[in-house]
Design an enzyme around this catalytic site. Structure first.
Site, PDB file in Angstrom:
ATOM      1  N   SER A 127       0.621  -1.018  -0.171  1.00  0.00           N
ATOM      2  CA  SER A 127       0.062   0.455  -0.078  1.00  0.00           C
ATOM      3  C   SER A 127       0.778   0.938  -0.060  1.00  0.00           C
ATOM      4  O   SER A 127       1.991   1.917   0.653  1.00  0.00           O
ATOM      5  CB  SER A 127      -0.965  -0.129   1.134  1.00  0.00           C
ATOM      6  OG  SER A 127      -1.496   1.284   1.594  1.00  0.00           O
ATOM      7  N   TYR A 140      -3.076  -0.739   9.483  1.00  0.00           N
ATOM      8  CA  TYR A 140      -2.423  -1.382   8.613  1.00  0.00           C
ATOM      9  C   TYR A 140      -1.666  -1.197   7.880  1.00  0.00           C
ATOM     10  O   TYR A 140      -0.779  -2.118   7.160  1.00  0.00           O
ATOM     11  CB  TYR A 140      -3.781  -0.513   7.692  1.00  0.00           C
ATOM     12  CG  TYR A 140      -3.991  -0.580   6.193  1.00  0.00           C
ATOM     13  CD1 TYR A 140      -4.304  -1.954   5.721  1.00  0.00           C
ATOM     14  CD2 TYR A 140      -3.506  -0.209   4.991  1.00  0.00           C
ATOM     15  CE1 TYR A 140      -4.254  -2.237   4.672  1.00  0.00           C
ATOM     16  CE2 TYR A 140      -3.675  -0.327   3.903  1.00  0.00           C
ATOM     17  CZ  TYR A 140      -3.955  -1.586   3.509  1.00  0.00           C
ATOM     18  OH  TYR A 140      -4.198  -1.785   2.375  1.00  0.00           O
TER      19      TYR A 140
END
Length: 249
Positions: A127, A140
């Protein structure tokens, strides 16, 4: 004809990546935790298979039946948005089970055949949170940073055998269900301790108000580029916002 196995293909980046490789003539094994009909086209070059990357028996069954594979794309992941102080540790463990340990487990399942054959590519989808300082993403980001480090070391271990490992770093995409999944149907107010409320609202507003966003096709095309790269490049930002963050580092 080459074969690619992609995890997490029920929607978003995984689905688009499966479609992209299929359109280029590849055999595609598209895995989903809960397979659904109509998500991907009917084709003799596309198999939809049930896979839960958090269960060892599920991984063993899929890779045992898959046959020869040229590329593994670890795309399956669970999102998480919230203030760390208000995130239960059970939720933290759930995120790591899929985003970190699941990636490691599927990778370990495919490595013997790649090593013995002397070829193969592992692409780990992380990400753009790893590229910048982004609020509301502590858990995350931690799960994805772990995979960035894992991929960097893995690439060195596999290089002597002609096997490659790459990381693709997608930017923010407004057309995936990331935010809805991350919030589990709750409002931001329900996820954030009251003391953080005004700050969190501003942080979310800044995020949704940014100028550049990533499309699913950006990620699929970047995975394609990573799979075919022989220059030694390790990390591939995907989407204009991710590219901008990478250039600013």
């Amino acid at each position: 004809m080459k074969t690619i196995l992609i995890t997490g293909t029920s929607s978003g980046y995984g689905r688009e990546t499966a479609l992209h490789f299929h359109s280029q003539g590849w055999n595609v094994i598209a895995t989903m935790r809960t397979p659904r009909t109509g998500v991907l086209p009917e084709s003799d070059r596309l198999r939809v298979v049930e896979l839960d990357v958090t269960r060892a028996e599920s991984i063993a069954a899929v890779f045992g039946a898959a046959g020869p594979i040229d590329v593994l794309v670890n795309n399956a992941g669970v999102p998480s948005i919230g203030v760390f102080e208000g995130t239960p540790m059970d939720r933290v463990r759930d995120v790591f089970e899929t985003n970190t340990f699941g990636v490691m487990a599927t990778t370990q399942a495919v490595l013997p055949r790649f090593r013995e054959r002397g070829s193969g590519v592992v692409v780990n989808v992380t990400s753009s949170v790893v590229l910048g300082h982004m609020p509301l993403s502590a858990v995350y980001k931690a799960s994805k940073m772990a995979i960035e480090g894992f991929t960097a070391s893995l690439a060195l271990e596999l290089a002597p055998f002609g096997v490659r490992a790459k990381a693709v770093e997608p930017g923010a995409c407004l057309t995936t269900n990331f935010a809805a999944s991350a919030m589990h149907g709750a409002s931001l107010e329900e996820l954030v301790p009251a003391a953080y409320a005004s700050w969190a609202q501003k942080a979310m507003g800044d995020f949704t108000g940014q100028d550049l966003f990533t499309k699913e096709s950006d990620v699929a095309e970047t995975v394609w580029r990573a799979v075919h790269d022989t220059t030694g490049q390790l990390r591939f930002p995907a989407g204009p916002d991710a590219v901008q963050l990478a250039q600013a580092k």
